[in-house]
Design an enzyme around this catalytic site. Sequence first.
Site, PDB file in Angstrom:
ATOM      1  N   ARG A 117       0.826  -1.206   0.000  1.00  0.00           N
ATOM      2  CA  ARG A 117       0.000   0.000   0.000  1.00  0.00           C
ATOM      3  C   ARG A 117       0.865   1.263   0.000  1.00  0.00           C
ATOM      4  O   ARG A 117       0.419   2.329  -0.399  1.00  0.00           O
ATOM      5  CB  ARG A 117      -0.936  -0.006   1.211  1.00  0.00           C
ATOM      6  CG  ARG A 117      -2.156   0.883   1.012  1.00  0.00           C
ATOM      7  CD  ARG A 117      -3.206   0.663   2.069  1.00  0.00           C
ATOM      8  NE  ARG A 117      -2.729   0.978   3.393  1.00  0.00           N
ATOM      9  CZ  ARG A 117      -2.938   0.232   4.482  1.00  0.00           C
ATOM     10  NH1 ARG A 117      -3.618  -0.888   4.394  1.00  0.00           N
ATOM     11  NH2 ARG A 117      -2.464   0.588   5.651  1.00  0.00           N
TER      12      ARG A 117
ATOM     13  N   TYR B 264     -11.149  23.822 -10.717  1.00  0.00           N
ATOM     14  CA  TYR B 264     -11.711  22.617 -11.345  1.00  0.00           C
ATOM     15  C   TYR B 264     -13.049  22.252 -10.682  1.00  0.00           C
ATOM     16  O   TYR B 264     -13.129  22.140  -9.454  1.00  0.00           O
ATOM     17  CB  TYR B 264     -10.687  21.494 -11.189  1.00  0.00           C
ATOM     18  CG  TYR B 264     -11.081  20.146 -11.718  1.00  0.00           C
ATOM     19  CD1 TYR B 264     -11.338  19.939 -13.060  1.00  0.00           C
ATOM     20  CD2 TYR B 264     -11.157  19.050 -10.861  1.00  0.00           C
ATOM     21  CE1 TYR B 264     -11.675  18.684 -13.539  1.00  0.00           C
ATOM     22  CE2 TYR B 264     -11.486  17.785 -11.328  1.00  0.00           C
ATOM     23  CZ  TYR B 264     -11.744  17.613 -12.675  1.00  0.00           C
ATOM     24  OH  TYR B 264     -12.073  16.354 -13.139  1.00  0.00           O
TER      25      TYR B 264
ATOM     26  N   ASP C 275      -3.169  23.314  -8.034  1.00  0.00           N
ATOM     27  CA  ASP C 275      -3.420  22.318  -9.065  1.00  0.00           C
ATOM     28  C   ASP C 275      -2.660  22.773 -10.315  1.00  0.00           C
ATOM     29  O   ASP C 275      -3.024  23.749 -10.959  1.00  0.00           O
ATOM     30  CB  ASP C 275      -4.937  22.233  -9.321  1.00  0.00           C
ATOM     31  CG  ASP C 275      -5.307  21.120 -10.294  1.00  0.00           C
ATOM     32  OD1 ASP C 275      -4.480  20.817 -11.185  1.00  0.00           O
ATOM     33  OD2 ASP C 275      -6.414  20.581 -10.187  1.00  0.00           O
TER      34      ASP C 275
ATOM     35  N   LYS D 271      -3.704  13.438 -17.321  1.00  0.00           N
ATOM     36  CA  LYS D 271      -3.688  14.323 -18.476  1.00  0.00           C
ATOM     37  C   LYS D 271      -2.358  14.174 -19.224  1.00  0.00           C
ATOM     38  O   LYS D 271      -2.131  13.161 -19.849  1.00  0.00           O
ATOM     39  CB  LYS D 271      -3.963  15.755 -18.026  1.00  0.00           C
ATOM     40  CG  LYS D 271      -5.208  15.874 -17.121  1.00  0.00           C
ATOM     41  CD  LYS D 271      -6.501  15.673 -17.885  1.00  0.00           C
ATOM     42  CE  LYS D 271      -7.724  15.502 -16.986  1.00  0.00           C
ATOM     43  NZ  LYS D 271      -8.023  16.611 -16.103  1.00  0.00           N
TER      44      LYS D 271
END
Length: 408
Positions: free
Chosen positions: A62, A115, A187, A212
Site C-alpha cells: 500500500r 476545477y 493544481d 492528463k
Amino acid sequence: MRSMNSPRRHPNTTLLHCGRDSQRFDGLVNVPVCRGSTLLAESFDVWERARQGGNPYAHYGRFGTATTHAFERAINELEGGHGSRVFPSGLSACTHALLAFLSSGDHALFSDSVYGPTRVFAERVLKRLGVAVDYFDPCDPEDLARQLRDSTRLVFVEAPGSLTFEMIDLPRVCAIAHSASAIVVMDNTWATPLGCRPFELGVDVSLHAATKYIVGHSDALLGVATATTDAWERLRDGAQDFGETAGPDDLYLALRGLRTLGVRLERHAANARCLVDQLADHPMIASVHYPASPRDPGYALWQRDFDGASGLFGVRLKTTERDAIERFFDRLELFGIGLSWGGFESLALPVGTPLRSRAQANGEGYLVRFHAGLEQACDLLADLDQALAALDPRVSVAVPSAVNASAG
Ligand SMILES: *Cc1c(COP(=O)(O)O)cnc(C)c1O
C-alpha cells in the site's frame, strides 16, 4: 554505479533519466511493473529497520512497490519538492491534499475558476465536515486578502483556471496566504512540471492530474501531489491514513508517458498557439482564452512565472443558439467530444456557461474548451474552419440533412 551528483540539467533531460534504476532491474531501461501486496523482509532485523516514525508498517504494497517509488522520485525531482505521493486519480490528489491540512473550524479559500469537481468536494464534503469555504476572484489577489480570517488555513489555486484560463498572480497570492499562516495548494495540471515550478513561486503543495499530460495517452487515471519540506509530513500522512495508493500498471504507463512529455508538450502548445491565433479573428468567435498568447490578459503573468504552455484553451462562440452549436460539434471530425485532455488526440468540450460564485467569468457567449492534440496543425485548422461555418445561420440552409428536408 555512476555518480548521482549530476550538474543541474534542463528538465527536458531530467525527464528521461529521473526515477530510473537499471542496475536494480537487470539493466532494464524501464522500471518494470512490480505487483505486490506483501513485501517480505529478509530477517527480523531488516523488518525492524524498515519501520518509520508514524508508520511501523511501511514495508507493504500500500506504500508502494518499486514502480510506485520510481514514479514518485521522478515527479519529486521534476517539481523540486521534498517528497511526492501518488493517488488513484487527479481528483483524489486534490481532495486528499485538502483533507490533509484542514480540520473542523478551519476556513479555506478557493480561486473561483477552480476545477469543478474540486469545488463540488468543497461544497459537499468540506462544509459537512465543518470547514468554512469561500471563493476569491482569480484576477484580484486583494479579493483574497479581504476574505482572510484568523481561521484561514488553506488557499487552493489553479492557474490558469479550469475552462476559463484566467491567470493568477501566484507570488502575490502566496505572500497574502502566508501572511495569514495559511498554506497554498496548487493544481498544476495545465502547465505540468515542465511549464510551471510552483515551489519557486511560493506554493507549498503542487498537484497534478497525471491522467492528463503525464500519462499522455488517455489510457490511465492517476494523481500525484508533491510538497515542500514543511508540508510533506501532513501530505504523506493524509495519503497514508486514508489508504490512498495506485496500481503498478497505471504507474508504469505514467512513467512511460513521462519520458516523452517534453516533445509532446512542445507540439501540443505549438498547435494550440496556431489555432488560437487563427480563431481570434474568426467572425463567429467572441473571444479566445489562452494565457500563452500575447493577446490574452493573463499573458504578462504567464510570461513572468511560467516556462511553458500546453494544448488546452477556451473559446467563446458568438452564438448561444442550440441548433447552431449542435451543428458545429457534430461537424467536427478530428475533435472528439469528451472529458479529460492531455492525450495525443484533439478534443472539444461543450461548456456553455462556467459556474462562478464570486466574480464574473471572463468573456461572453457559449464557452467551448479545446484540446489541441498532436495532429498536424493545418488539418486541425481546416476541421475547425469547416465546422465553424455551420455556426453562420446563412450556412445552415445550405446544409442538406434529413431533418431540414423533412421540415420542408
Ligand atoms: C482532470 C482534472 C483533475 C482530475 O483528474 P482525474 O484524474 O480526472 O480525477 C483535476 N484537476 C484538473 C485541473 C483537471 O483538469
